[in-house]
Design an enzyme around this catalytic site. Structure first.
Site: not given
Lengths: 304, 304
Positions: A112, B107-110
């Site tokens: 991130d 919003d984990a952006k996995r």
């Protein structure tokens, strides 16, 4: 100052003559029978009961595989899907792994913007200052990181790992078929080579006495044809090699990973150890121990 | 069958005349004073006490900003760093957002290999079958996803989102300076264009009555110069636009995002709303409400 990750790993690899990483990706619908024995049917809180069963499964698998392994890789997603009780069991299992003298790799693949990467570093490797005192993170010996955001976003994880004597494995070439579309794009040099150069740069400042860096690379055992080139680009990186077994990769093809040092390659195997009893029959623990030992011997023969 | 994400969003955007997403990245060391009032000093469990304070901070910020917003984006890292109590507060805050009629974006952006991506989908969007019954996930209205693994690894998240009437925002161009090194590489077409094509393909099968797809794109407000080209490549995608305010992006430059539909662009703002009182003075809630309303009016003027 904590000992350097690569040196801690190198010592364990030599001592155990093993480069095997036991992967734990617990599927609550396919736990070892021993994990279910204590739980009465239909508990009031399925999340907590399931998380406790997962904790028992993980402990049994660690006990079965530990003699042939140097580390355990915990797949964060498989704990997160059980909510807060799952996160508690993730923390507990990191502790179990460390108590047994193995390294705990938290496979969270986080990435991130820098300010958020610092928050992930606090969660996985450090602690978080707050109004009531610091909140401890998971204290992982190593984590996996996604490099899509570039160098400034990796630095907080790399720096936190270095400060804790831990390691950071950056994704360079992942083991799934779809990776080709993004990571091997034919226009110009493939992305995995750019990522490899980034790993090498990031790791230059944190090389241990072993000659290996605390910044490693995840690079697929399913694409062993890339290993020589990736080794050339990352001579000091420890390669974490997923994809052996269920995904089709073979230990025999991993030679270039081990070239600089026996600890320069770590072979992670999850289903082929934990689910070995489904093919071999018999007790899950005994089958896992045998599968882990076979893998250890094959990799060690290649590296030495 | 749940209503389509893009249609739910489009209705909210029209009703509230807003494309503003309140970002919550709670820093335990910088919470609103109101969050700390109930907690006596030096509690026995700092993680739990801190998580409760974060919960109160989030609730107050949501109450302050909600009139000018359509969604709240919760930064997963900031909850994860508080361990299991943090995950509990993340789940609770998703519920708070939904109860107040707003959409909750986790919003984990996995991103991970397909089998693991399915586990993340269970954690964020679905549920996990287990020996004691299903374990509920976070029930997010939308999630963010990292596309480094390619299409096969995004599909489980996209499919789970579609099944739940939720959305999935895929990273195309992130807002941090280091992103240029990876996402804008000059060899051949830049990676962000390849990612944009992937988003368009993935979203083709899930277009709602609004003409917008459930598969959106995260694309930086700090690189508004790319928006026209990205809009061309992704005509049906909802753009989630981070980087306004603290990171230097400006609402006035986001025109191309809104071209197909007023709901085709969502402006996320975190620190510039939640920390507005540090510059403006006065009550944090009043300052946040004013900052959110100014942003809403600026974006709406551009889109209509």
């Amino acid at each position: 100052m904590a000992a350097h990750f690569a040196d801690r790993l190198a010592a364990l690899v030599e001592e155990r003559q093993s480069q095997i990483v036991l992967g734990l990706d617990p599927d609550p619908a396919a736990l070892w029978p021993v994990a279910l024995r204590d739980e009465p049917g239909a508990p009031a809180d399925p999340a907590r009961a399931t998380a406790r069963a997962v904790a028992r499964h993980c402990r049994a698998a660690i006990e079965a595989g530990e003699r042939s392994c140097v580390a355990v890789k915990l797949q964060s997603a498989c704990f997160e899907r059980l909510g807060a009780p799952g996160w508690e069991v993730l923390a507990e299992t990191v502790g179990t792994v460390r108590d047994r003298g193995l390294l705990a790799i938290v496979d969270a693949k986080r990435g991130d913007v820098p300010v958020t990467a610092r928050a992930y570093a606090q969660a996985l490797l450090g602690e978080t200052p707050g109004p009531y005192g610091p909140v401890a993170g998971l204290a992982a010996d190593a984590v996996t990181a996604n490099p899509l955001f570039g160098r400034d976003a990796l630095e907080p994880l790399v720096d936190a790992a270095a400060a804790a004597g831990s390691g950071c494995f950056v994704l360079v070439r992942t083991s799934n078929p779809g990776a080709a579309q993004i990571q091997d794009r034919p226009e110009g040099a493939p992305l995995h080579e750019a990522l490899a150069r980034l790993v090498d740069e990031l790791g230059a400042g944190s090389v241990g006495a072993s000659g290996l860096s605390a910044v490693g690379a995840v690079t697929a055992a399913t694409r062993s044809d890339l290993l020589s080139r990736l080794r050339e680009l990352m001579p000091r990186a420890i390669f974490l090699l997923p994809g052996v077994g269920a995904q089709g990769g073979s230990v025999a093809e991993l030679g270039p990973a081990f070239e600089p040092h026996p600890a320069a390659g770590l072979v992670t195997a999850s289903r082929s150890i934990v689910d070995a009893y489904r093919e071999r029959g018999g007790d899950p623990g005994a089958a896992a121990a045998a599968a882990a030992e076979e893998l250890r011997a094959a990799a060690w023969a290649l590296a030495s």
